[in-house]
Design a protein around this motif. Structure first.
Motif, PDB file in Angstrom:
ATOM      1  N   ASP A 199     -70.122 -27.838   5.501  1.00  0.00           N
ATOM      2  CA  ASP A 199     -69.725 -27.465   4.142  1.00  0.00           C
ATOM      3  C   ASP A 199     -70.803 -27.840   3.127  1.00  0.00           C
ATOM      4  OD1 ASP A 199     -67.370 -26.385   5.015  1.00  0.00           O
ATOM      5  OD2 ASP A 199     -66.147 -28.144   4.569  1.00  0.00           O
ATOM      6  N   TRP A 200     -71.495 -28.959   3.362  1.00  0.00           N
ATOM      7  CA  TRP A 200     -72.588 -29.351   2.472  1.00  0.00           C
ATOM      8  C   TRP A 200     -73.715 -28.329   2.554  1.00  0.00           C
ATOM      9  CZ3 TRP A 200     -77.776 -30.510   2.774  1.00  0.00           C
ATOM     10  CH2 TRP A 200     -78.326 -31.185   1.676  1.00  0.00           C
ATOM     11  N   ILE A 201     -74.021 -27.859   3.763  1.00  0.00           N
ATOM     12  CA  ILE A 201     -75.060 -26.840   3.947  1.00  0.00           C
ATOM     13  C   ILE A 201     -74.667 -25.550   3.237  1.00  0.00           C
ATOM     14  CG2 ILE A 201     -76.194 -25.369   5.659  1.00  0.00           C
ATOM     15  CD1 ILE A 201     -76.053 -27.736   7.599  1.00  0.00           C
ATOM     16  N   LYS A 202     -73.390 -25.157   3.333  1.00  0.00           N
ATOM     17  CA  LYS A 202     -72.930 -23.932   2.676  1.00  0.00           C
ATOM     18  C   LYS A 202     -73.121 -23.995   1.163  1.00  0.00           C
ATOM     19  CE  LYS A 202     -68.756 -23.634   4.429  1.00  0.00           C
ATOM     20  NZ  LYS A 202     -67.412 -23.083   4.723  1.00  0.00           N
ATOM     21  N   LEU A 203     -72.953 -25.187   0.594  1.00  0.00           N
ATOM     22  CA  LEU A 203     -73.134 -25.338  -0.850  1.00  0.00           C
ATOM     23  C   LEU A 203     -74.606 -25.281  -1.256  1.00  0.00           C
ATOM     24  CD1 LEU A 203     -70.589 -28.205  -1.649  1.00  0.00           C
ATOM     25  CD2 LEU A 203     -70.408 -25.820  -2.358  1.00  0.00           C
ATOM     26  N   ARG A 204     -75.504 -25.683  -0.361  1.00  0.00           N
ATOM     27  CA  ARG A 204     -76.930 -25.791  -0.681  1.00  0.00           C
ATOM     28  C   ARG A 204     -77.766 -24.637  -0.119  1.00  0.00           C
ATOM     29  NH1 ARG A 204     -74.787 -28.884  -3.410  1.00  0.00           N
ATOM     30  NH2 ARG A 204     -75.257 -31.077  -3.882  1.00  0.00           N
ATOM     31  N   ALA A 205     -77.169 -23.791   0.701  1.00  0.00           N
ATOM     32  CA  ALA A 205     -77.928 -22.706   1.338  1.00  0.00           C
ATOM     33  C   ALA A 205     -78.523 -21.782   0.288  1.00  0.00           C
ATOM     34  CB  ALA A 205     -77.028 -21.921   2.282  1.00  0.00           C
ATOM     35  N   PRO A 206     -79.783 -21.331   0.469  1.00  0.00           N
ATOM     36  CA  PRO A 206     -80.466 -20.512  -0.543  1.00  0.00           C
ATOM     37  C   PRO A 206     -79.721 -19.240  -0.928  1.00  0.00           C
ATOM     38  CG  PRO A 206     -82.014 -21.267   1.128  1.00  0.00           C
ATOM     39  CD  PRO A 206     -80.644 -21.637   1.617  1.00  0.00           C
ATOM     40  N   ILE A 207     -79.200 -18.507   0.038  1.00  0.00           N
ATOM     41  CA  ILE A 207     -78.554 -17.231  -0.259  1.00  0.00           C
ATOM     42  C   ILE A 207     -77.040 -17.385  -0.378  1.00  0.00           C
ATOM     43  CG2 ILE A 207     -78.138 -14.894   0.611  1.00  0.00           C
ATOM     44  CD1 ILE A 207     -80.846 -14.979   1.936  1.00  0.00           C
ATOM     45  N   VAL A 252     -59.202 -25.502  -1.263  1.00  0.00           N
ATOM     46  CA  VAL A 252     -60.519 -25.034  -1.725  1.00  0.00           C
ATOM     47  C   VAL A 252     -61.396 -24.603  -0.555  1.00  0.00           C
ATOM     48  CG1 VAL A 252     -60.590 -26.291  -3.899  1.00  0.00           C
ATOM     49  CG2 VAL A 252     -61.335 -27.431  -1.798  1.00  0.00           C
ATOM     50  N   GLY A 253     -61.107 -25.114   0.657  1.00  0.00           N
ATOM     51  CA  GLY A 253     -61.843 -24.670   1.834  1.00  0.00           C
ATOM     52  C   GLY A 253     -63.204 -25.302   2.008  1.00  0.00           C
ATOM     53  N   ASN A 254     -63.440 -26.456   1.354  1.00  0.00           N
ATOM     54  CA  ASN A 254     -64.724 -27.142   1.485  1.00  0.00           C
ATOM     55  C   ASN A 254     -64.472 -28.649   1.439  1.00  0.00           C
ATOM     56  OD1 ASN A 254     -67.378 -28.385   0.426  1.00  0.00           O
ATOM     57  ND2 ASN A 254     -67.979 -26.297   0.945  1.00  0.00           N
ATOM     58  N   ALA A 255     -64.841 -29.346   2.515  1.00  0.00           N
ATOM     59  CA  ALA A 255     -64.559 -30.775   2.621  1.00  0.00           C
ATOM     60  C   ALA A 255     -65.296 -31.585   1.560  1.00  0.00           C
ATOM     61  CB  ALA A 255     -64.928 -31.278   4.014  1.00  0.00           C
ATOM     62  N   VAL A 256     -66.542 -31.203   1.244  1.00  0.00           N
ATOM     63  CA  VAL A 256     -67.329 -31.940   0.248  1.00  0.00           C
ATOM     64  C   VAL A 256     -66.681 -31.827  -1.129  1.00  0.00           C
ATOM     65  CG1 VAL A 256     -69.574 -32.100  -0.893  1.00  0.00           C
ATOM     66  CG2 VAL A 256     -69.455 -31.610   1.548  1.00  0.00           C
ATOM     67  N   VAL A 257     -66.290 -30.617  -1.511  1.00  0.00           N
ATOM     68  CA  VAL A 257     -65.648 -30.401  -2.809  1.00  0.00           C
ATOM     69  C   VAL A 257     -64.286 -31.089  -2.851  1.00  0.00           C
ATOM     70  CG1 VAL A 257     -64.764 -28.662  -4.409  1.00  0.00           C
ATOM     71  CG2 VAL A 257     -66.886 -28.247  -3.165  1.00  0.00           C
ATOM     72  N   ALA A 258     -63.556 -31.065  -1.739  1.00  0.00           N
ATOM     73  CA  ALA A 258     -62.253 -31.721  -1.682  1.00  0.00           C
ATOM     74  C   ALA A 258     -62.383 -33.223  -1.926  1.00  0.00           C
ATOM     75  CB  ALA A 258     -61.591 -31.462  -0.326  1.00  0.00           C
ATOM     76  N   VAL A 265     -69.920 -28.713  -8.960  1.00  0.00           N
ATOM     77  CA  VAL A 265     -69.836 -27.342  -8.427  1.00  0.00           C
ATOM     78  C   VAL A 265     -69.520 -26.347  -9.532  1.00  0.00           C
ATOM     79  CG1 VAL A 265     -68.548 -25.815  -6.875  1.00  0.00           C
ATOM     80  CG2 VAL A 265     -69.153 -28.114  -6.136  1.00  0.00           C
ATOM     81  N   PHE A 266     -68.728 -26.772 -10.496  1.00  0.00           N
ATOM     82  CA  PHE A 266     -68.254 -25.860 -11.532  1.00  0.00           C
ATOM     83  C   PHE A 266     -69.284 -25.709 -12.646  1.00  0.00           C
ATOM     84  CE2 PHE A 266     -64.413 -28.137  -9.913  1.00  0.00           C
ATOM     85  CZ  PHE A 266     -63.974 -27.102  -9.102  1.00  0.00           C
ATOM     86  N   GLN A 267     -69.426 -24.478 -13.121  1.00  0.00           N
ATOM     87  CA  GLN A 267     -70.351 -24.189 -14.210  1.00  0.00           C
ATOM     88  C   GLN A 267     -69.835 -24.787 -15.520  1.00  0.00           C
ATOM     89  OE1 GLN A 267     -71.095 -19.979 -14.399  1.00  0.00           O
ATOM     90  NE2 GLN A 267     -71.696 -19.840 -12.243  1.00  0.00           N
ATOM     91  N   PRO A 268     -70.740 -25.046 -16.475  1.00  0.00           N
ATOM     92  CA  PRO A 268     -70.303 -25.616 -17.772  1.00  0.00           C
ATOM     93  C   PRO A 268     -69.223 -24.787 -18.451  1.00  0.00           C
ATOM     94  CG  PRO A 268     -72.690 -25.712 -17.570  1.00  0.00           C
ATOM     95  CD  PRO A 268     -72.203 -24.939 -16.390  1.00  0.00           C
ATOM     96  N   MET A 269     -69.273 -23.443 -18.270  1.00  0.00           N
ATOM     97  CA  MET A 269     -68.260 -22.589 -18.883  1.00  0.00           C
ATOM     98  C   MET A 269     -66.861 -22.938 -18.386  1.00  0.00           C
ATOM     99  SD  MET A 269     -67.594 -18.513 -18.534  1.00  0.00           S
ATOM    100  CE  MET A 269     -66.528 -18.812 -17.136  1.00  0.00           C
ATOM    101  N   VAL A 270     -66.749 -23.250 -17.087  1.00  0.00           N
ATOM    102  CA  VAL A 270     -65.447 -23.594 -16.509  1.00  0.00           C
ATOM    103  C   VAL A 270     -64.929 -24.892 -17.119  1.00  0.00           C
ATOM    104  CG1 VAL A 270     -64.219 -24.139 -14.367  1.00  0.00           C
ATOM    105  CG2 VAL A 270     -66.045 -22.430 -14.352  1.00  0.00           C
ATOM    106  N   ILE A 271     -65.794 -25.881 -17.236  1.00  0.00           N
ATOM    107  CA  ILE A 271     -65.400 -27.167 -17.817  1.00  0.00           C
ATOM    108  C   ILE A 271     -64.959 -26.983 -19.264  1.00  0.00           C
ATOM    109  CG2 ILE A 271     -66.147 -29.529 -18.296  1.00  0.00           C
ATOM    110  CD1 ILE A 271     -66.026 -28.836 -15.325  1.00  0.00           C
TER     111      ILE A 271
END
Length: 400
Positions: free
Chosen positions: A247-255, A293-299, A324-330
């Motif tokens: 899950d950490w790799i999925k968050l950091r993967a380039p594409i 949320v489907g992501n252990a790191v975010v959970a 993870v969340f953009q400033p607009m979301v916050i």
């Protein structure tokens, strides 16, 4: 208290199944018999299941249809028991049919709907909490309508991602098959011709010849090795440590990282908005969101944010630390907290990020296609060069 899975037959001989809480095996047998059914099999099961497994035991598309039909029947004035009698007869999912039949029997015996759903352990926690809130407020039809929309959009997002990945997967598979065919069957013919002509093979050709030799004589070992590596990775990903790393790799993967973060944001805002709109307290809603949320790191990070909320920091400030969340979301969440319209703003934010997910999927597909073509061109180009170089040498030898 331990949980026991049981299979039993009713008075008509039909097979039913379910899960019950009991102090021991004998107590479980007695509890099953009290349902006026004859136990066939009873075994203890784990107390807690992985949230992702619970969510996908029943397909999201089936849950969307179930909620939509259930809401329509309730709006027509049909009782809950009658609704499940109708739903179990018309559902096409065999697994869901068995579950609905068990719920129908439980409701007829006076058990609440949410309590019966908990014992089945096939429904996502968000659905159970929403149904429970709907029972308490007396607006179960409205809650189910929201759940139908929620599952429909969740299913639409999943289908878009699958569709986007289908084309690159097919092209990649076809490329691998073509390369293996060239290396295993076409190349040996040219190599034998070069050897008979007495041509000194250049380094690229020797490398390709070695690869051809491996595939020609040890292909079963190669496929076995690939299979073992794939199974080892699969099992590792199923462990808590492996899932967290993946899950950490999925968050950091380039594409894929950008798409993953937007999908998580859409899922987080929509789930939290639906729960809050149904009257579920924000702390309890956050506990549900952590599991979907489907992501252990975010959970893990959401759990830490929940601790900040318990200390009176509100919702927007602790969520900044999630990363993870953009400033607009916050900012939208902060405005929602101040205005008292948090649930409405969350759902609008989710709709916005649904569009962002569509854009991210298109961008990912657009980026993957040239990358696959370039990789394929390099591989095929290397094969062509490896064959062409000794052909030129052989031509020069014949010429002179």
């Amino acid at each position: 208290m331990p949980r026991y899975f049981f299979k039993a037959r009713d008075a008509e001989g039909l097979l039913v199944s379910g899960v019950i809480d009991a102090d021991g095996y004998r107590d479980a047998v007695r509890s099953v018999q009290e349902k006026n059914i004859y136990p066939v099999e009873i075994k203890e099961v784990a107390e807690k299941r992985n949230a992702a497994v619970e969510f996908y035991r029943v397909k999201v598309s089936d849950l969307a249809v179930l909620c939509r039909q259930f809401s329509t029947l309730l709006n027509a004035g049909i009782s809950i028991a009658q609704c499940f009698d109708i739903l179990r007869q018309q559902t096409t999912s065999r697994k869901l049919k068995d579950v609905l039949s068990q719920i129908y029997e439980d409701v007829q015996k006076g058990k609440s709907l949410s309590e019966s759903m908990k014992t089945q352990q096939v429904f996502p926690e968000i659905m159970i909490n929403m149904v429970e809130a709907g029972e308490v407020s007396g607006r179960l039809d409205m809650v189910l309508e929201r759940m139908a929309v929620y599952f429909e959009k969740e299913n639409a997002t999943n289908q878009k991602i699958k569709t986007a990945l289908t084309y690159p997967a097919i092209v990649s598979l076809a490329a691998v098959v073509v390369v293996i065919f060239l290396v295993s069957y076409v190349l040996p013919t040219f190599i034998s011709m070069f050897t008979n002509a007495g041509v000194n093979l250049p380094t690229p050709t020797r490398i390709l010849l070695f690869i051809s030799f491996l595939f020609g004589h040890f292909w079963y070992y190669i496929f076995a090795l690939v299979f073992l590596i794939a199974m080892s990775l699969y099992r590792y990903i199923k462990t808590p440590k492996g899932k967290r790393a993946f899950d950490w790799i999925k968050l950091r993967a380039p594409i894929f990282g950008n798409l993953t973060r937007k999908v998580i944001t859409s899922r987080f805002t929509r789930t939290l908005g639906v729960l809050l709109a149904s009257g579920i307290p924000v702390i309890q809603a956050m506990q549900v969101v952590e599991k979907v949320v489907g992501n252990a790191v975010v959970a893990e990070r959401l759990k830490k944010a929940e601790e900040g909320m318990r200390q009176g920091q509100g919702l927007s400030k602790p969520l900044e630390s999630v990363g993870v969340f953009q400033p607009m979301v916050i900012q939208m969440i902060a405005v929602g907290e101040e205005s008292g319209m948090l649930d409405s703003l969350l759902e609008k934010t989710a709709d916005f990020f649904d569009g962002e997910v569509d854009t991210a999927v298109s961008q990912m597909t657009t980026m993957l296609e040239p990358i696959i073509i370039i990789v394929l061109a390099v591989v095929v180009g290397f094969i062509v060069i490896s064959i062409a170089m000794p052909m030129f040498q052989m031509y020069n030898t014949i010429k002179f």
